[in-house]
Design a protein around this motif. Structure first.
Motif, PDB file in Angstrom:
ATOM      1  N   GLY A   9      77.560  63.866  13.642  1.00 54.81           N
ATOM      2  CA  GLY A   9      76.594  64.945  13.409  1.00 54.81           C
ATOM      3  C   GLY A   9      75.516  64.977  14.471  1.00 54.81           C
ATOM      4  O   GLY A   9      75.125  66.045  14.956  1.00 54.81           O
ATOM      5  N   ARG A  10      75.027  63.807  14.851  1.00 54.99           N
ATOM      6  CA  ARG A  10      74.020  63.733  15.917  1.00 54.99           C
ATOM      7  C   ARG A  10      74.610  64.193  17.242  1.00 54.99           C
ATOM      8  O   ARG A  10      73.977  64.935  18.004  1.00 54.99           O
ATOM      9  CB  ARG A  10      73.498  62.296  16.068  1.00 54.99           C
ATOM     10  CG  ARG A  10      72.586  61.854  14.940  1.00 54.99           C
ATOM     11  CD  ARG A  10      71.891  60.560  15.287  1.00 54.99           C
ATOM     12  NE  ARG A  10      70.964  60.728  16.401  1.00 54.99           N
ATOM     13  CZ  ARG A  10      70.227  59.756  16.915  1.00 54.99           C
ATOM     14  NH1 ARG A  10      70.328  58.523  16.417  1.00 54.99           N
ATOM     15  NH2 ARG A  10      69.415  59.981  17.913  1.00 54.99           N
ATOM     16  N   LEU A  70      82.525  69.409  11.875  1.00 56.25           N
ATOM     17  CA  LEU A  70      82.128  68.119  11.314  1.00 56.25           C
ATOM     18  C   LEU A  70      82.866  67.857  10.011  1.00 56.25           C
ATOM     19  O   LEU A  70      83.373  66.747   9.785  1.00 56.25           O
ATOM     20  CB  LEU A  70      80.614  68.083  11.082  1.00 56.25           C
ATOM     21  CG  LEU A  70      80.066  66.798  10.440  1.00 56.25           C
ATOM     22  CD1 LEU A  70      80.374  65.586  11.317  1.00 56.25           C
ATOM     23  CD2 LEU A  70      78.567  66.908  10.191  1.00 56.25           C
ATOM     24  N   GLY A  71      82.945  68.880   9.149  1.00 58.01           N
ATOM     25  CA  GLY A  71      83.672  68.727   7.891  1.00 58.01           C
ATOM     26  C   GLY A  71      85.137  68.388   8.116  1.00 58.01           C
ATOM     27  O   GLY A  71      85.705  67.530   7.419  1.00 58.01           O
ATOM     28  N   MET A 103      76.950  66.253  17.700  1.00 57.42           N
ATOM     29  CA  MET A 103      77.212  67.695  17.664  1.00 57.42           C
ATOM     30  C   MET A 103      75.928  68.508  17.486  1.00 57.42           C
ATOM     31  O   MET A 103      75.983  69.719  17.325  1.00 57.42           O
ATOM     32  CB  MET A 103      78.185  68.001  16.524  1.00 57.42           C
ATOM     33  CG  MET A 103      79.549  67.349  16.700  1.00 57.42           C
ATOM     34  SD  MET A 103      80.606  67.493  15.234  1.00 57.42           S
ATOM     35  CE  MET A 103      80.944  69.252  15.255  1.00 57.42           C
ATOM     36  N   ARG A 104      74.779  67.803  17.475  1.00 58.69           N
ATOM     37  CA  ARG A 104      73.463  68.455  17.353  1.00 58.69           C
ATOM     38  C   ARG A 104      73.338  69.246  16.052  1.00 58.69           C
ATOM     39  O   ARG A 104      72.789  70.356  16.044  1.00 58.69           O
ATOM     40  CB  ARG A 104      73.182  69.348  18.575  1.00 58.69           C
ATOM     41  CG  ARG A 104      73.168  68.604  19.891  1.00 58.69           C
ATOM     42  CD  ARG A 104      72.618  69.452  21.017  1.00 58.69           C
ATOM     43  NE  ARG A 104      73.368  70.700  21.189  1.00 58.69           N
ATOM     44  CZ  ARG A 104      74.504  70.807  21.855  1.00 58.69           C
ATOM     45  NH1 ARG A 104      75.042  69.737  22.408  1.00 58.69           N
ATOM     46  NH2 ARG A 104      75.121  71.970  21.980  1.00 58.69           N
ATOM     47  N   ILE A 105      73.812  68.660  14.968  1.00 65.65           N
ATOM     48  CA  ILE A 105      73.665  69.251  13.641  1.00 65.65           C
ATOM     49  C   ILE A 105      72.437  68.628  12.988  1.00 65.65           C
ATOM     50  O   ILE A 105      72.237  67.407  13.066  1.00 65.65           O
ATOM     51  CB  ILE A 105      74.927  68.997  12.777  1.00 65.65           C
ATOM     52  CG1 ILE A 105      76.122  69.703  13.411  1.00 65.65           C
ATOM     53  CG2 ILE A 105      74.727  69.466  11.350  1.00 65.65           C
ATOM     54  CD1 ILE A 105      77.438  69.406  12.726  1.00 65.65           C
ATOM     55  N   ASP A 106      71.607  69.454  12.374  1.00 62.92           N
ATOM     56  CA  ASP A 106      70.375  68.993  11.734  1.00 62.92           C
ATOM     57  C   ASP A 106      70.653  67.822  10.791  1.00 62.92           C
ATOM     58  O   ASP A 106      71.690  67.771  10.117  1.00 62.92           O
ATOM     59  CB  ASP A 106      69.742  70.146  10.957  1.00 62.92           C
ATOM     60  CG  ASP A 106      68.481  69.719  10.238  1.00 62.92           C
ATOM     61  OD1 ASP A 106      67.428  69.619  10.892  1.00 62.92           O
ATOM     62  OD2 ASP A 106      68.561  69.458   9.018  1.00 62.92           O
ATOM     63  N   GLY A 107      69.715  66.887  10.728  1.00 66.04           N
ATOM     64  CA  GLY A 107      69.899  65.675   9.939  1.00 66.04           C
ATOM     65  C   GLY A 107      70.175  65.922   8.472  1.00 66.04           C
ATOM     66  O   GLY A 107      71.040  65.278   7.867  1.00 66.04           O
ATOM     67  N   ARG A 108      69.453  66.857   7.866  1.00 69.41           N
ATOM     68  CA  ARG A 108      69.673  67.123   6.442  1.00 69.41           C
ATOM     69  C   ARG A 108      71.041  67.738   6.205  1.00 69.41           C
ATOM     70  O   ARG A 108      71.734  67.397   5.244  1.00 69.41           O
ATOM     71  CB  ARG A 108      68.569  68.037   5.895  1.00 69.41           C
ATOM     72  CG  ARG A 108      67.207  67.375   5.801  1.00 69.41           C
ATOM     73  CD  ARG A 108      66.233  68.249   5.017  1.00 69.41           C
ATOM     74  NE  ARG A 108      66.024  69.534   5.677  1.00 69.41           N
ATOM     75  CZ  ARG A 108      65.018  69.808   6.497  1.00 69.41           C
ATOM     76  NH1 ARG A 108      64.132  68.866   6.780  1.00 69.41           N
ATOM     77  NH2 ARG A 108      64.881  71.004   7.048  1.00 69.41           N
ATOM     78  N   LEU A 109      71.446  68.660   7.096  1.00 74.89           N
ATOM     79  CA  LEU A 109      72.745  69.313   6.925  1.00 74.89           C
ATOM     80  C   LEU A 109      73.888  68.312   7.089  1.00 74.89           C
ATOM     81  O   LEU A 109      74.849  68.316   6.312  1.00 74.89           O
ATOM     82  CB  LEU A 109      72.894  70.460   7.932  1.00 74.89           C
ATOM     83  CG  LEU A 109      74.219  71.242   7.873  1.00 74.89           C
ATOM     84  CD1 LEU A 109      74.475  71.780   6.475  1.00 74.89           C
ATOM     85  CD2 LEU A 109      74.209  72.384   8.876  1.00 74.89           C
TER      86      LEU A 109
END
Length: 340
Positions: A115-116, A317-318, A118-124
């Motif tokens: 997730g990090r 990510l999923g 891929m620059r996806i927000d931490g909460r998401l």
């Protein structure tokens, strides 16, 4: 007396949607009887998705559809408890722990790292991680207030998880048969690698007789991981943050889903010989219809627009997490001598 009066209008609002789901469920059961290889679970989802794609459910049916997708499935899980003994539950639950803990650890670490990257927000990425690793939308709903997730983040996470719920319901029975798994081993695989209870039920029902009980027991044990994960996330929140678990520790008990308690009660009743043979037959038939109706409700709830809005990163990510969880589950099963 006067306080209960408003329940009647609210209950009446549920009837059209529940009736639609039950009708689709009945058709699916009939199709499953005609073509046992197909079963009733996948037709229920497919018919629901097709109807939603042709014409989105309106305000008249939406309340009942939402009720069916959640509460009818949970009621079916409770009824399933009447078919299992306490010894079955303890044995299968203990047997699933190595696979379950391995998949959960891999999933949460990968959600954080990938997730990090891929620059996806931490909460998401946290919501997608717990949704994939524990129990889909239920885990997302439990964790969201703990980490102060926004409604948009919740919607994206649920939409992402939904895509892989449907994919798993179709792919896992094919995978299980291709690997030559027996019902017990498939139950362990499905219960530990498929993220949502509805898809576990659909996949196990499609796979064949005997798999459903094992899969659901494993899944319910996995669902209980909501409690320690939520507490762990709450401890990470800054003082004065949105989580109230630290200020109100009694709320931890509310994280245990009611249908797990109901399932255990039915298991105990069955083990004590309190359920007659006739009642067993009625409960089994009712449970089959409730499962089909609930899966129809899930199909009818499909929102293709919301899935498109989620964007490619959460979906990627999923997908990565789902594949990693499946590979980990198969690896642990192989190491423990369950495969081959």
């Amino acid at each position: 007396m006067f306080r209960s009066a408003p329940l009647a209008p609210r209950s009446a609002q549920l009837v059209p949607g529940i009736a639609l789901c039950l009708a689709i469920g009945a058709v699916s059961l009939a199709l499953g009887t005609i073509a046992p290889v197909v079963g009733s679970a996948l037709p229920a989802i497919a018919i629901g998705v097709a109807v939603a794609a042709i014409r989105r459910p309106g305000a008249r049916t939406l309340p009942g559809i939402a009720f069916s997708a959640k509460w009818l499935l949970q009621a079916a899980v409770v009824l399933l408890g009447a078919q299992l003994s306490l010894q079955d539950v303890i044995t299968v639950g203990a047997e699933s722990l190595p696979v379950m803990l391995s998949t959960l650890t891999v999933c949460l670490l990968a959600a954080w790292g990938l997730g990090r990257a891929m620059r996806i927000d931490g909460r998401l990425r946290t919501l997608i991680g717990v949704g994939t690793g524990i129990c889909g939308a239920s885990a997302i709903a439990a964790v969201a207030p703990v980490i102060a997730a926004t409604s948009g983040e919740i919607a994206y996470a649920v939409s992402t998880i939904f895509v892989f719920n449907i994919a798993a319901a179709v792919a896992f029975p094919l995978l299980g048969h291709a690997l030559g798994l027996d019902a017990h081993t498939f139950g362990l695989l499905a219960g530990t690698a498929i993220n949502d209870t509805s898809s576990v039920v659909a996949a196990a029902t499609t796979f064949g007789a005997g798999a459903l009980g094992f899969a659901v027991v494993v899944k319910l044990v996995r669902t209980l991981m909501i409690v320690p994960i939520s507490v762990g996330l709450a401890l990470r929140q800054p003082q004065g943050g949105a989580s109230s678990l630290l200020r109100q520790p009694w709320r931890i008990l509310t994280l245990v889903p009611w249908f797990i308690v109901g399932f255990v009660v039915m298991v105990l009743a069955h083990s004590a010989g309190l359920i007659s043979a006739g009642a067993h037959l009625v409960m089994a038939s009712a449970g089959g219809l409730l499962i089909a109706a609930a899966l129809a409700g899930i199909g009818l709830s499909t929102d293709l627009g919301a899935i498109r809005q989620a964007g490619w990163r959460p979906l990627a990510l999923g997908a990565a997490l789902s594949l990693l969880v499946t590979a980990t589950a198969l690896g642990v099963l192989a190491l423990t001598g369950r495969l081959g």
